[in-house]
Design an enzyme around this catalytic site. Structure first.
Site, PDB file in Angstrom:
ATOM      1  N   GLY A   1      15.792  64.575   3.433  1.00  0.00           N
ATOM      2  CA  GLY A   1      16.403  63.904   2.120  1.00  0.00           C
ATOM      3  C   GLY A   1      18.008  64.336   2.503  1.00  0.00           C
ATOM      4  O   GLY A   1      19.284  64.431   2.697  1.00  0.00           O
ATOM      5  N   ASP A   2      17.855  66.037   3.454  1.00  0.00           N
ATOM      6  CA  ASP A   2      19.182  66.776   2.831  1.00  0.00           C
ATOM      7  C   ASP A   2      19.480  67.853   4.316  1.00  0.00           C
ATOM      8  O   ASP A   2      19.208  69.499   3.879  1.00  0.00           O
ATOM      9  CB  ASP A   2      19.088  67.419   1.667  1.00  0.00           C
ATOM     10  CG  ASP A   2      20.478  67.800   1.556  1.00  0.00           C
ATOM     11  OD1 ASP A   2      21.808  67.960   1.713  1.00  0.00           O
ATOM     12  OD2 ASP A   2      20.720  68.926   0.358  1.00  0.00           O
ATOM     13  N   LEU A   3      19.211  66.955   5.139  1.00  0.00           N
ATOM     14  CA  LEU A   3      18.377  68.394   6.242  1.00  0.00           C
ATOM     15  C   LEU A   3      19.723  68.141   7.324  1.00  0.00           C
ATOM     16  O   LEU A   3      20.827  67.661   7.441  1.00  0.00           O
ATOM     17  CB  LEU A   3      17.315  67.330   7.628  1.00  0.00           C
ATOM     18  CG  LEU A   3      17.105  68.313   8.896  1.00  0.00           C
ATOM     19  CD1 LEU A   3      16.269  69.186   8.511  1.00  0.00           C
ATOM     20  CD2 LEU A   3      16.980  67.617   9.809  1.00  0.00           C
TER      21      LEU A   3
ATOM     22  N   ASN B   1      19.096  74.386   5.894  1.00  0.00           N
ATOM     23  CA  ASN B   1      18.284  74.164   4.987  1.00  0.00           C
ATOM     24  C   ASN B   1      17.415  75.002   5.948  1.00  0.00           C
ATOM     25  O   ASN B   1      16.291  73.735   5.485  1.00  0.00           O
ATOM     26  CB  ASN B   1      18.824  73.087   4.175  1.00  0.00           C
ATOM     27  CG  ASN B   1      18.938  72.540   2.865  1.00  0.00           C
ATOM     28  OD1 ASN B   1      18.854  73.904   2.108  1.00  0.00           O
ATOM     29  ND2 ASN B   1      19.383  71.894   2.774  1.00  0.00           N
TER      30      ASN B   1
END
Length: 203
Positions: A52-54, A58
């Site tokens: 969801g937040d690659l 991260n």
């Protein structure tokens, strides 16, 4: 209360790793394969885990230069046997420049924004490839609001860069793969299984 704890990574995240080290094409392509393998692993779990937040920020780097996907703050777990998501902390607020068109403008795709999917992760993976080869965030020349207009309304994607990205390993094969991952319609994007196979067998 549940919590996830990650080992300390002295090499930091992928952003700082790319900034502080002169990595040749082989090492950058190796990082691309490592990120793909990690995302493929998540999508292959039962139930499926969508990150969801690659993005490069991260992704942590271990002592051997291998990428490790981290920061699951927006991850969702999808139970294929259930009628709904069984666990999620996704709030629809992933980092804009890495978000797929359907997350930025759901009305174009026939409905409400139901959140991240494996296909939106695939889109973000191509954005991470862009970071690896260019050392820049996607659409570095645009403000956030302009990114929404470019991606979700005008179907624009980052144009193919020349040097130094070419010397850093961005060849025709990787560029074609990135373009396929950036397809406007989620159904037209490859799965991470397909991406992983292409990187392992053909690139």
């Amino acid at each position: 209360m549940l919590a996830m704890i990650s080992p300390w990574m002295e090499m930091g995240n992928l952003v700082t790793y790319l900034q502080e080290r002169k990595l040749d094409a082989h090492k950058r392509q190796r990082i691309v394969r490592g990120v793909a393998a990690g995302l493929h692993f998540l999508h292959g779990l039962k139930p499926v885990v969508v990150h969801g937040d690659l993005r490069a920020e991260n992704i942590l780097i271990d002592w051997d230069g291998k990428p490790l996907i981290a920061d699951f703050g927006l991850a969702r777990i999808i139970d294929s046997q259930a009628s709904s998501i069984v666990a999620t902390s996704f709030n629809g607020k992933g980092t804009m420049r890495w978000q797929a068109p359907e997350l930025l403008n759901a009305s174009r795709f026939g409905g409400e924004n139901h959140g991240v999917t494996t296909k939106s992760d695939v889109y973000a993976f191509a954005c991470v490839c862009w970071e690896i080869f260019t050392g820049q965030i996607p659409f570095a020349n645009l403000r956030d609001g302009e990114v929404i207009l470019a991606v979700a309304v005008n179907d624009e994607r980052p144009s193919r860069p020349s040097e130094p990205a070419t010397s850093r390993g961005l060849d025709d094969e990787h560029w074609r793969l990135m373009q396929s991952c950036w397809a406007t319609l989620p159904v037209e994007r490859p799965s991470m299984d397909e991406v992983n196979n292409i990187l392992v067998d053909h690139i």
